[in-house]
Design a protein around this motif. Structure first.
Motif, PDB file in Angstrom:
ATOM      1  N   GLU A 358      61.762  74.599 142.991  1.00  0.00           N
ATOM      2  CA  GLU A 358      61.682  75.917 143.613  1.00  0.00           C
ATOM      3  C   GLU A 358      61.521  77.017 142.569  1.00  0.00           C
ATOM      4  O   GLU A 358      60.719  77.943 142.754  1.00  0.00           O
ATOM      5  N   TYR A 373      59.774  68.162 142.339  1.00  0.00           N
ATOM      6  CA  TYR A 373      59.883  67.808 143.757  1.00  0.00           C
ATOM      7  C   TYR A 373      59.901  66.292 143.940  1.00  0.00           C
ATOM      8  O   TYR A 373      60.773  65.743 144.636  1.00  0.00           O
ATOM      9  N   LEU A 410      57.709  75.530 149.765  1.00  0.00           N
ATOM     10  CA  LEU A 410      59.149  75.786 149.729  1.00  0.00           C
ATOM     11  C   LEU A 410      59.836  75.063 150.890  1.00  0.00           C
ATOM     12  O   LEU A 410      60.913  74.480 150.720  1.00  0.00           O
ATOM     13  N   THR A 436      66.708  80.533 153.081  1.00  0.00           N
ATOM     14  CA  THR A 436      65.261  80.309 153.073  1.00  0.00           C
ATOM     15  C   THR A 436      64.620  80.231 154.453  1.00  0.00           C
ATOM     16  O   THR A 436      63.401  80.321 154.577  1.00  0.00           O
TER      17      THR A 436
END
Length: 514
Positions: A358, A373, A410, A436
């Motif tokens: 992120e 990731y 994201l 988020t």
């Protein structure tokens, strides 16, 4: 005089005469109660509670819709709650510091900084401004019943400074072993890695802020990861803070609760996400549908799993058919049935990699976000014992690949982080949803304007404890003034007072209630 009476008088009279020389305070002392203890004993207890999933209870995982009741109906009726449990652990930290000072072993002092930061950061994210500089420091001979409530920005800045200092100071002890450590076996360097990961956790939670006490958030983050010698971070799953229960026969089940059998069901969101992508973590997290019990069904066939709709806007009958014919999956029995519970990882390498992904996506570092990731997914699968072949197949799925807009990327990072927190991580999954807007539950939930469901909005905080309102009113009143809607579940604390261009553009649950 018979012998029995003589002996009775012989033994009692000295006690009477001696007691005349004692004050009431001296007589009242419990000679069997220790007045000091080795800090290693406190460290062990802090490790057990801080890294054990059962000390957070099961509700944080329901709030983030990882599971729900068999009929659905998880809701947002946040009211008041206390923070006694959190500040009890903070008190233990100061006890460990005092005992370490007595024995002149500064290592325990620096480790106390981690535990103190962990419990206070959790508390400030649940409430907003909370006691920090004056928290839990009172002693019996000098109690402080009205600690001040520090502004959240000052708490965040202070915790970051304390953790940075602890990491630096522990660098002088990298080659030593510390007693009482049931997480890392006394390995100081691994404690430094954990401390630095927690610094990154704090900073990523500030994604809606540009600065902290005048310093830019992204630059603070880059300063940590850009100095691996001074700020070591985790390099593999084995570096994680895992509370391994092997050999601990005192731990008879994490949750002694019949509701796991009779009522709790994995959520439809988790089942559908994993089934659509061929995620073989699903058999590690849930049992097959109840109607398949004793039918020799294949647990690797993901079609044999089905979740409950965790709908706060449910009409009360949208899960009835599945409930009646047994087409729902219980949570995996390892949490409530097996004599020794599964290993717990409230914080570790998978989370670190998702944080780094992120941060790179946000431009805070020059790293490749996709690399981190994928590292996070691999480590999360490894922790649950998924085979490398099944992990490769999952990573090759089109819906898993790191594609789309930055906002969509994201969403993938946070959803994988959410799955990694399944039944572990305490409140982190809720904090991520609040921060988020991901995971995106909009396909599973409907808007309900009933007040008990907060009109479909995600509550942003708990209201302050009634005991604080009653007994520390002057201090808590100042904190309430700094909230935009007062002591309300929809008030925005400092961490949430800002904007984020990557926030889910159409989140459900909705976030801000006017």
């Amino acid at each position: 005089m018979n012998m029995k009476r003589f002996l009775s008088i012989f033994f009692v009279l000295p006690l009477v005469f001696v007691s005349c020389d004692l004050t009431m305070d001296e007589v009242s002392q419990d000679v069997n109660k220790p007045t000091q203890v080795h800090p290693k004993t406190i460290l062990t207890q802090l490790c057990i509670t801080t890294f054990g999933i059962e000390y957070y209870g099961v509700q944080p995982y329901r709030l983030a819709w990882q599971w729900d009741q068999r009929g659905g109906g998880g809701h947002f009726n946040f009211q008041r709650r206390n923070f006694i449990s959190e500040y009890r652990r903070v008190t233990w930290c100061y006890d460990m510091v005092r005992e370490a000072e007595r024995l002149n072993d500064p290592r325990y002092i620096h480790l106390a900084a981690y535990f103190r930061a962990s419990w206070i950061f959790d508390t400030t994210r649940l409430f907003g401004d909370v006691p920090y500089t004056e928290a839990a420091q009172g002693r019996f001979d000098d109690p402080n019943f009205s600690p001040k409530y520090d502004p959240q920005e000052e708490i965040v800045a202070g915790l970051l400074r304390e953790l940075a200092a602890a990491n630096e100071a522990l660098g002088d002890y990298d080659n030593t072993k510390i007693d009482g450590d049931v997480i890392f076996g006394g390995d100081i360097r691994k404690w430094r890695q954990l401390i630095n990961l927690y610094r990154l956790r704090i900073l990523i939670n500030c994604s809606m802020k540009q600065t902290i006490a005048g310093e830019r958030v992204g630059e603070l983050f880059a300063g940590i990861v850009g100095d691996p010698e001074g700020n070591p971070i985790m390099g593999a799953l084995s570096d994680s803070a895992i509370r391994d229960e092997k050999g601990n026969m005192e731990n008879y089940k994490y949750y002694n609760d019949n509701n796991f059998v009779s009522s709790y069901r994995i959520s439809k969101f988790v089942v559908d996400w994993m089934r659509e992508r061929g995620d073989m973590r699903l058999p590690k997290l849930a049992e097959m549908m109840i109607k398949l019990d004793g039918k020799n069904a294949d647990p690797t066939d993901l079609a044999n799993y089905k979740g409950v709709i965790p709908n706060p806007g449910a009409t009360g009958d949208n899960n009835n058919t599945d409930m009646e014919d047994g087409s729902q999956s219980r949570l995996k029995s390892k949490w409530y049935l097996e004599p020794v519970g599964p290993s717990a990882m409230n914080i570790g390498y998978p989370e670190q990699e998702f944080i780094l992904a992120e941060a790179a996506l946000r431009g805070w570092t020059d790293d490749d976000p996709e690399t981190h990731y994928l590292n996070g997914i691999r480590a999360a699968h490894e922790f649950l014992g998924v085979s490398s072949a099944d992990t490769r197949a999952y990573l090759g799925h089109e819906k898993v690949q790191f594609k789309g807009s930055d906002t969509e990327k994201l969403g993938k990072i946070i959803t994988e982080k959410y799955l990694n927190f399944f039944m572990q991580g305490g409140n982190e999954a809720y904090f991520e949803l609040r921060r988020t807007g991901y995971p995106d539950f909009s396909a599973y939930l409907t808007h309900n304007t009933d007040q008990i469901y907060n009109d479909g909005y995600l509550p942003l905080r708990y209201r302050y404890p009634q005991s604080e309102i009653d007994n520390n009113n002057a201090q808590v009143s100042e904190a309430i003034k700094r909230l935009d809607k007062g002591d309300d579940r929809n008030s925005r604390m400092w961490l949430l007072q800002g904007s984020d261009p990557l926030f889910n553009p159409a989140p459900f649950p909705f976030r801000y209630k006017n």
